[in-house]
Motif scaffolding. Sequence first.
Motif, PDB file in Angstrom:
ATOM      1  N   ARG A 110       0.944  -1.235  -0.068  1.00 43.39           N
ATOM      2  CA  ARG A 110       0.037  -0.126  -0.079  1.00 43.39           C
ATOM      3  C   ARG A 110       0.921   1.353  -0.018  1.00 43.39           C
ATOM      4  O   ARG A 110       1.919   1.333   0.754  1.00 43.39           O
ATOM      5  CB  ARG A 110      -0.882   0.127   1.054  1.00 43.39           C
ATOM      6  N   PHE A 111       0.464   2.183  -0.817  1.00 44.50           N
ATOM      7  CA  PHE A 111       1.287   3.304  -1.021  1.00 44.50           C
ATOM      8  C   PHE A 111       0.529   4.822  -0.743  1.00 44.50           C
ATOM      9  O   PHE A 111      -0.524   4.854  -1.384  1.00 44.50           O
ATOM     10  CB  PHE A 111       1.989   3.253  -2.446  1.00 44.50           C
ATOM     11  N   ILE A 112       1.210   5.286   0.106  1.00 43.83           N
ATOM     12  CA  ILE A 112       0.187   6.466   0.595  1.00 43.83           C
ATOM     13  C   ILE A 112       1.423   7.710   0.761  1.00 43.83           C
ATOM     14  O   ILE A 112       2.546   7.850   1.018  1.00 43.83           O
ATOM     15  CB  ILE A 112      -0.221   6.274   2.153  1.00 43.83           C
ATOM     16  N   VAL A 113       0.860   8.879   0.078  1.00 46.33           N
ATOM     17  CA  VAL A 113       1.423  10.138   0.267  1.00 46.33           C
ATOM     18  C   VAL A 113       0.456  11.161   0.860  1.00 46.33           C
ATOM     19  O   VAL A 113      -0.421  11.476   0.558  1.00 46.33           O
ATOM     20  CB  VAL A 113       1.901  10.658  -1.264  1.00 46.33           C
ATOM     21  N   PHE A 114       1.399  11.994   1.981  1.00 48.40           N
ATOM     22  CA  PHE A 114       0.613  12.955   2.521  1.00 48.40           C
ATOM     23  C   PHE A 114       1.287  14.438   2.141  1.00 48.40           C
ATOM     24  O   PHE A 114       2.244  14.514   2.026  1.00 48.40           O
ATOM     25  CB  PHE A 114       0.894  12.932   4.207  1.00 48.40           C
ATOM     26  N   TYR A 115       0.284  15.080   1.499  1.00 44.68           N
ATOM     27  CA  TYR A 115       0.658  16.390   0.650  1.00 44.68           C
ATOM     28  C   TYR A 115       0.314  17.482   1.718  1.00 44.68           C
ATOM     29  O   TYR A 115      -0.870  17.544   2.218  1.00 44.68           O
ATOM     30  CB  TYR A 115      -0.018  16.501  -0.543  1.00 44.68           C
ATOM     31  N   ASN A 116       1.002  18.477   1.904  1.00 45.89           N
ATOM     32  CA  ASN A 116       0.732  19.752   2.693  1.00 45.89           C
ATOM     33  C   ASN A 116       1.537  20.906   2.078  1.00 45.89           C
ATOM     34  O   ASN A 116       1.777  21.819   2.679  1.00 45.89           O
ATOM     35  CB  ASN A 116       1.083  19.519   4.185  1.00 45.89           C
TER      36      ASN A 116
END
Length: 297
Positions: free
Chosen positions: A117-123
């Motif tokens: 599973r691949f997750i990116v948190f963008y801010n």
Amino acid sequence: MEAYCVSANRAYKDSVFSLYLSNPERLIDVYNAVADTDYPLDTPVEINTLTDVLYKNQINDLSFVLDGKVVVLIEHQSTINPNIPLRDLDYVSRTFRDFYANCDIYSPRIIKLPNPRFIVFYNGEAPQPAVKKMRLSDAFFYKEEKPHLELVVTQININPGYNDKLLNNCPTLKEYMLYVDRVRIYQKDMSLSDAVNKAVNECIMEGILAEFLRKNKAEVISMSIFEYDEKLHEQTMIDIGREEGLQQGLQQGLDTGINALISTLKELNISDDNIIEKLMDKFKIDEKKAKEYLQMR
């Protein structure tokens, strides 16, 4: 425009994000919130972040195996990068090697692998949707309805107002975002060092990442300053590149215009002295420069 390739920079260092989430309970809290699962906080977690495949100076990602069955790659980004699926493909391929290192891949028995599973948190500050799916197949030359190879990265915008329900259900992620956002706001009106120190001290007083910041205060301040300095350096280099590109474009346009005029005047049998005068008058260049252009023709 096609992208160009660069060699990996091995002089990496941890970021506040990677240090903060290097805690199994925090990782489980974040994964449960994102994947809508309910793994207990004592579920076995094996952190297996790679440190030799990164292309930046700072580690903003974490890889871990949850309960031996799910391998998760979590990353924090403040810039838009469409090549994350390609990077994650390389990353997970290297990670999977550990699961079949002592196995015979030619065996008639299937080698079981954890679900990735691949997750990116963008801010970042550039506009992005609340949730965006980035696919490896977006980079393929030919679009196929069912690609033979696919990798999907879920980008989640954790800026205020985009995924508030998720943040409210995940104190780990919400408190991290509150700290990062506070540094960014203070940095607009004060030096980077002052902004980071003020944000850290206020967060401790207000119970935001309090235990983590008290334990790692000096390290967090150092990491934060490095991280924001690196971003400033990158933006400065981008601005310099744009300015140089503009200047090069203006110079190329000037060269083209001057050479075209010289060719036209020569066809009309205008004398060199008159051509030099016209170049000086039309393009506001001195006599020496005008003669140099004329000699190049």
